[in-house]
Motif scaffolding. Structure first.
Motif, PDB file in Angstrom:
ATOM      1  N   LEU A 115       0.996  -1.102   0.037  1.00  0.00           N
ATOM      2  CA  LEU A 115      -0.107   0.141  -0.116  1.00  0.00           C
ATOM      3  C   LEU A 115       0.845   1.205  -0.200  1.00  0.00           C
ATOM      4  O   LEU A 115       0.493   2.198  -0.685  1.00  0.00           O
ATOM      5  CB  LEU A 115      -0.969  -0.028   1.154  1.00  0.00           C
ATOM      6  CG  LEU A 115      -2.097  -0.903   1.185  1.00  0.00           C
ATOM      7  CD1 LEU A 115      -2.826  -1.254   2.441  1.00  0.00           C
ATOM      8  CD2 LEU A 115      -3.104  -0.376   0.115  1.00  0.00           C
ATOM      9  N   ARG A 116       1.948   1.303   0.980  1.00  0.00           N
ATOM     10  CA  ARG A 116       2.791   2.512   1.148  1.00  0.00           C
ATOM     11  C   ARG A 116       3.666   2.524  -0.119  1.00  0.00           C
ATOM     12  O   ARG A 116       3.733   3.572  -0.615  1.00  0.00           O
ATOM     13  CB  ARG A 116       3.677   2.169   2.119  1.00  0.00           C
ATOM     14  CG  ARG A 116       4.832   3.224   2.599  1.00  0.00           C
ATOM     15  CD  ARG A 116       4.298   4.646   2.298  1.00  0.00           C
ATOM     16  NE  ARG A 116       3.311   5.226   3.155  1.00  0.00           N
ATOM     17  CZ  ARG A 116       2.446   5.873   3.119  1.00  0.00           C
ATOM     18  NH1 ARG A 116       2.377   6.525   2.016  1.00  0.00           N
ATOM     19  NH2 ARG A 116       1.557   6.176   3.921  1.00  0.00           N
ATOM     20  N   SER A 143       1.431   4.177  -3.053  1.00  0.00           N
ATOM     21  CA  SER A 143       0.586   5.355  -2.558  1.00  0.00           C
ATOM     22  C   SER A 143       0.854   6.625  -3.411  1.00  0.00           C
ATOM     23  O   SER A 143       0.047   7.268  -3.560  1.00  0.00           O
ATOM     24  CB  SER A 143       0.776   5.729  -1.049  1.00  0.00           C
ATOM     25  OG  SER A 143       2.216   6.055  -0.900  1.00  0.00           O
ATOM     26  N   ASP A 144       2.191   6.505  -4.042  1.00  0.00           N
ATOM     27  CA  ASP A 144       2.513   7.850  -4.692  1.00  0.00           C
ATOM     28  C   ASP A 144       2.068   7.518  -6.047  1.00  0.00           C
ATOM     29  O   ASP A 144       1.705   8.767  -7.044  1.00  0.00           O
ATOM     30  CB  ASP A 144       3.857   7.971  -4.601  1.00  0.00           C
ATOM     31  CG  ASP A 144       4.197   8.598  -3.227  1.00  0.00           C
ATOM     32  OD1 ASP A 144       3.357   9.205  -2.503  1.00  0.00           O
ATOM     33  OD2 ASP A 144       5.383   8.181  -2.765  1.00  0.00           O
ATOM     34  N   LEU A 195      -3.012   1.504  -6.889  1.00  0.00           N
ATOM     35  CA  LEU A 195      -4.120   1.351  -5.697  1.00  0.00           C
ATOM     36  C   LEU A 195      -5.476   2.101  -6.247  1.00  0.00           C
ATOM     37  O   LEU A 195      -5.730   2.933  -7.241  1.00  0.00           O
ATOM     38  CB  LEU A 195      -3.852   2.495  -4.575  1.00  0.00           C
ATOM     39  CG  LEU A 195      -2.717   2.088  -3.806  1.00  0.00           C
ATOM     40  CD1 LEU A 195      -2.369   3.080  -2.651  1.00  0.00           C
ATOM     41  CD2 LEU A 195      -2.733   0.884  -3.217  1.00  0.00           C
ATOM     42  N   ARG A 198      -6.600   3.212  -1.951  1.00  0.00           N
ATOM     43  CA  ARG A 198      -6.175   4.475  -1.401  1.00  0.00           C
ATOM     44  C   ARG A 198      -6.669   5.153  -0.149  1.00  0.00           C
ATOM     45  O   ARG A 198      -5.972   5.933   0.568  1.00  0.00           O
ATOM     46  CB  ARG A 198      -6.372   5.733  -2.628  1.00  0.00           C
ATOM     47  CG  ARG A 198      -5.871   6.885  -2.426  1.00  0.00           C
ATOM     48  CD  ARG A 198      -5.709   7.952  -3.698  1.00  0.00           C
ATOM     49  NE  ARG A 198      -5.015   6.943  -4.648  1.00  0.00           N
ATOM     50  CZ  ARG A 198      -3.500   6.786  -4.724  1.00  0.00           C
ATOM     51  NH1 ARG A 198      -2.941   7.292  -3.782  1.00  0.00           N
ATOM     52  NH2 ARG A 198      -2.668   6.386  -5.761  1.00  0.00           N
ATOM     53  N   ILE A 209      -4.701   4.436   2.897  1.00  0.00           N
ATOM     54  CA  ILE A 209      -3.544   5.023   3.261  1.00  0.00           C
ATOM     55  C   ILE A 209      -3.532   5.890   4.554  1.00  0.00           C
ATOM     56  O   ILE A 209      -2.599   5.902   5.311  1.00  0.00           O
ATOM     57  CB  ILE A 209      -3.096   6.163   2.088  1.00  0.00           C
ATOM     58  CG1 ILE A 209      -2.694   4.941   0.741  1.00  0.00           C
ATOM     59  CG2 ILE A 209      -1.779   6.749   2.449  1.00  0.00           C
ATOM     60  CD1 ILE A 209      -1.743   3.963   1.063  1.00  0.00           C
ATOM     61  N   ASP A 257      -1.104   5.296   7.632  1.00  0.00           N
ATOM     62  CA  ASP A 257      -0.421   6.441   8.364  1.00  0.00           C
ATOM     63  C   ASP A 257      -0.427   6.844   9.782  1.00  0.00           C
ATOM     64  O   ASP A 257       0.394   6.978  10.484  1.00  0.00           O
ATOM     65  CB  ASP A 257      -0.697   7.871   7.444  1.00  0.00           C
ATOM     66  CG  ASP A 257      -0.133   7.971   6.214  1.00  0.00           C
ATOM     67  OD1 ASP A 257       0.720   6.929   5.681  1.00  0.00           O
ATOM     68  OD2 ASP A 257      -0.637   8.830   5.383  1.00  0.00           O
TER      69      ASP A 257
END
Length: 139
Positions: free
Chosen positions: A42-43, A46-47, A96, A101, A104, A108
């Motif tokens: 996921l991380r 994420s971008d 994602l 998303r 996220i 975090d």
């Protein structure tokens, strides 16, 4: 009316609990995002979307087998979308989904909590291990 033994009542309660646990939404989600690799995927995604090879290089320690299994499971759960572009060689990108998303911010918060409390956790582990070692030496 037949009476049950205590063992039979415990077994019946165990079966009912396991049935409830299998259907529990929290358990089902935690089984996915709480495994060793899903949160890291996921991380990593994420971008921006990434190719399989980028994920393999970008997530330290993940094997091809675990990367494939994790991505398939996340795709099945609707967290990741897989885009195949016909070319030579075939290009496969992962990104994602809106559902993925939405996790996220949750990841975090958990990461922030971990950074804030890791020293306390390490201290508790050390104390527990020292006490367990002392018990073994006196036994």
């Amino acid at each position: 009316m037949a009476t049950q033994s205590a063992a039979a009542r415990r077994e019946e309660a165990r079966i009912a609990f396991e049935r409830w646990l299998a259907e529990c939404p929290g358990r089902q989600v935690l089984d996915r995002v709480g495994d060793k690799w899903s949160a890291l995927m996921l991380r990593a995604l994420s971008d921006e979307p990434q190719r399989y090879s980028e994920l393999l290089r970008g997530v330290p320690g993940v094997s091809q087998k675990m990367l494939t299994q994790t991505l398939r499971a996340m795709e099945r759960d609707g967290l990741v979308a897989r885009q195949v572009t016909p070319s030579v060689p075939v290009r496969v990108d992962y990104e994602l989904t809106p559902l993925g998303r939405s996790l996220i911010p949750v990841i975090d918060v958990l990461s922030a909590w971990a950074r804030e409390h890791i020293d306390e956790i390490r201290s508790a582990r050390s104390q527990y291990d020292a006490e367990a070692d002392a018990e073994l030496r006196t036994a």
